[in-house]
Write a protein that holds these residues in place. Structure first.
Motif, PDB file in Angstrom:
ATOM      1  N   PHE A  26       0.829  -1.207   0.000  1.00 17.66           N
ATOM      2  CA  PHE A  26       0.000   0.000   0.000  1.00 17.66           C
ATOM      3  C   PHE A  26       0.868   1.264   0.000  1.00 17.66           C
ATOM      4  O   PHE A  26       0.538   2.248  -0.663  1.00 17.66           O
ATOM      5  CB  PHE A  26      -0.949   0.015   1.195  1.00 17.66           C
ATOM      6  CG  PHE A  26      -2.120  -0.917   1.044  1.00 17.66           C
ATOM      7  CD1 PHE A  26      -3.047  -0.726   0.035  1.00 17.66           C
ATOM      8  CD2 PHE A  26      -2.279  -1.981   1.901  1.00 17.66           C
ATOM      9  CE1 PHE A  26      -4.117  -1.577  -0.118  1.00 17.66           C
ATOM     10  CE2 PHE A  26      -3.348  -2.839   1.764  1.00 17.66           C
ATOM     11  CZ  PHE A  26      -4.263  -2.648   0.751  1.00 17.66           C
ATOM     12  N   ALA A  27       1.964   1.239   0.742  1.00 15.40           N
ATOM     13  CA  ALA A  27       2.859   2.410   0.776  1.00 15.40           C
ATOM     14  C   ALA A  27       3.495   2.647  -0.594  1.00 15.40           C
ATOM     15  O   ALA A  27       3.650   3.793  -1.022  1.00 15.40           O
ATOM     16  CB  ALA A  27       3.937   2.230   1.839  1.00 15.40           C
ATOM     17  N   THR A  30       0.760   4.115  -2.759  1.00 14.72           N
ATOM     18  CA  THR A  30       0.495   5.483  -2.326  1.00 14.72           C
ATOM     19  C   THR A  30       1.625   6.412  -2.758  1.00 14.72           C
ATOM     20  O   THR A  30       1.381   7.573  -3.103  1.00 14.72           O
ATOM     21  CB  THR A  30       0.308   5.541  -0.797  1.00 14.72           C
ATOM     22  OG1 THR A  30      -0.720   4.609  -0.427  1.00 14.72           O
ATOM     23  CG2 THR A  30      -0.101   6.926  -0.345  1.00 14.72           C
ATOM     24  N   HIS A  31       2.848   5.919  -2.752  1.00 14.22           N
ATOM     25  CA  HIS A  31       3.990   6.729  -3.203  1.00 14.22           C
ATOM     26  C   HIS A  31       3.779   7.164  -4.656  1.00 14.22           C
ATOM     27  O   HIS A  31       4.001   8.325  -4.998  1.00 14.22           O
ATOM     28  CB  HIS A  31       5.285   5.934  -3.065  1.00 14.22           C
ATOM     29  CG  HIS A  31       6.501   6.633  -3.580  1.00 14.22           C
ATOM     30  ND1 HIS A  31       7.133   7.630  -2.869  1.00 14.22           N
ATOM     31  CD2 HIS A  31       7.176   6.511  -4.735  1.00 14.22           C
ATOM     32  CE1 HIS A  31       8.160   8.071  -3.568  1.00 14.22           C
ATOM     33  NE2 HIS A  31       8.210   7.398  -4.718  1.00 14.22           N
ATOM     34  N   ILE A  33       0.874   7.353  -6.282  1.00 16.68           N
ATOM     35  CA  ILE A  33      -0.297   8.243  -6.345  1.00 16.68           C
ATOM     36  C   ILE A  33       0.073   9.640  -5.862  1.00 16.68           C
ATOM     37  O   ILE A  33      -0.306  10.642  -6.478  1.00 16.68           O
ATOM     38  CB  ILE A  33      -1.469   7.652  -5.541  1.00 16.68           C
ATOM     39  CG1 ILE A  33      -1.988   6.382  -6.231  1.00 16.68           C
ATOM     40  CG2 ILE A  33      -2.589   8.666  -5.371  1.00 16.68           C
ATOM     41  CD1 ILE A  33      -2.962   5.582  -5.392  1.00 16.68           C
ATOM     42  N   THR A  34       0.814   9.727  -4.759  1.00 16.14           N
ATOM     43  CA  THR A  34       1.203  11.045  -4.254  1.00 16.14           C
ATOM     44  C   THR A  34       2.152  11.742  -5.220  1.00 16.14           C
ATOM     45  O   THR A  34       2.121  12.965  -5.346  1.00 16.14           O
ATOM     46  CB  THR A  34       1.856  10.964  -2.861  1.00 16.14           C
ATOM     47  OG1 THR A  34       2.992  10.097  -2.911  1.00 16.14           O
ATOM     48  CG2 THR A  34       0.865  10.486  -1.814  1.00 16.14           C
ATOM     49  N   ALA A  81       0.523  14.684   1.015  1.00 17.40           N
ATOM     50  CA  ALA A  81       1.173  14.008  -0.115  1.00 17.40           C
ATOM     51  C   ALA A  81       2.657  14.353  -0.178  1.00 17.40           C
ATOM     52  O   ALA A  81       3.498  13.476  -0.428  1.00 17.40           O
ATOM     53  CB  ALA A  81       0.483  14.382  -1.421  1.00 17.40           C
ATOM     54  N   HIS A  85       5.447  11.493   0.283  1.00 17.06           N
ATOM     55  CA  HIS A  85       6.346  11.240  -0.833  1.00 17.06           C
ATOM     56  C   HIS A  85       7.801  11.481  -0.429  1.00 17.06           C
ATOM     57  O   HIS A  85       8.697  10.722  -0.819  1.00 17.06           O
ATOM     58  CB  HIS A  85       5.956  12.129  -2.023  1.00 17.06           C
ATOM     59  CG  HIS A  85       6.429  11.625  -3.330  1.00 17.06           C
ATOM     60  ND1 HIS A  85       5.821  10.589  -3.992  1.00 17.06           N
ATOM     61  CD2 HIS A  85       7.457  12.015  -4.112  1.00 17.06           C
ATOM     62  CE1 HIS A  85       6.449  10.358  -5.123  1.00 17.06           C
ATOM     63  NE2 HIS A  85       7.452  11.211  -5.216  1.00 17.06           N
ATOM     64  N   TYR A 115       2.737   6.641   6.911  1.00 16.05           N
ATOM     65  CA  TYR A 115       1.390   7.226   6.919  1.00 16.05           C
ATOM     66  C   TYR A 115       1.181   8.109   8.147  1.00 16.05           C
ATOM     67  O   TYR A 115       0.654   9.219   8.044  1.00 16.05           O
ATOM     68  CB  TYR A 115       0.322   6.123   6.894  1.00 16.05           C
ATOM     69  CG  TYR A 115       0.195   5.441   5.560  1.00 16.05           C
ATOM     70  CD1 TYR A 115      -0.467   6.058   4.506  1.00 16.05           C
ATOM     71  CD2 TYR A 115       0.723   4.177   5.356  1.00 16.05           C
ATOM     72  CE1 TYR A 115      -0.597   5.435   3.284  1.00 16.05           C
ATOM     73  CE2 TYR A 115       0.593   3.540   4.135  1.00 16.05           C
ATOM     74  CZ  TYR A 115      -0.062   4.176   3.107  1.00 16.05           C
ATOM     75  OH  TYR A 115      -0.197   3.557   1.886  1.00 16.05           O
TER      76      TYR A 115
END
Length: 132
Positions: A26-27, A30-31, A33-34, A81, A85, A115
Motif C-alpha cells: 500500500f505504501a 500510495t507513493h 499516487i502522491t 502528499a 512522498h 502514513y
C-alpha cells in the motif's frame, strides 16, 4: 493425461491464490499516487506564487480559491502528499543504497510509520500556520 488437460488444470496465476495485502504494498502504491498528485498540485502552488508576484490585483483574483474551505482541504491533502512522498523517498534511498529495512516486519512497520508521519506532520504544519 494429455498435455492439453494438464495445462488447463493449472492455475494461470498461482501467486493470486497465496497473495496477501500488506502495508509495504500500500505504501508503494500510495507513493506513486502522491507523486502524481504532487505533479498537478505544484501547478496550483506555482499559480499562487505567480499571482503573488504579479501584484495585489492578480493575487486578489486567486485568493478566494486558496482561502475557501475546498481550497484549504486541497492544500492540506497536498501537504500530506508532499510529506508522504518525501518520507518514502528516503525509504527508497535506504533500500537502494545501504539496503536497510528489507526484512518484512521492518518494512511493514516503516510503511505504517510513513502514513502516521505524513498525517501528523501535516497537522503540525497547518496548526503552526493557523496559530501564527
Amino acid at each position: 493425461m494429455s498435455g492439453t488437460n494438464r495445462a488447463n488444470s493449472r492455475p494461470l496465476s498461482p501467486h493470486l491464490q497465496i497473495w496477501r495485502y500488506h502495508a509495504t504494498m500500500f505504501a508503494s502504491i500510495t507513493h506513486r499516487i502522491t507523486g502524481m498528485g504532487l505533479y498537478f498540485g505544484t501547478f496550483l502552488i506555482g499559480a499562487w506564487l505567480i499571482a503573488l508576484a504579479s501584484g495585489p490585483e492578480t493575487y486578489a483574483l486567486l485568493e478566494p480559491a486558496f482561502t475557501s474551505i475546498p481550497g484549504q482541504v486541497v492544500l492540506f491533502v497536498w501537504t500530506i502528499a508532499a510529506l508522504f512522498h518525501f518520507a518514502t523517498g528516503i525509504r527508497f534511498l535506504l533500500w537502494d543504497g545501504p539496503h536497510i529495512g528489507f526484512e518484512p516486519k521492518t518494512a511493514s512497520a516503516v510503511s505504517v510509520f510513513l502514513y502516521v508521519f505524513a498525517v501528523l506532520g501535516a497537522v503540525a504544519i497547518w496548526a503552526t500556520i493557523l496559530w501564527l
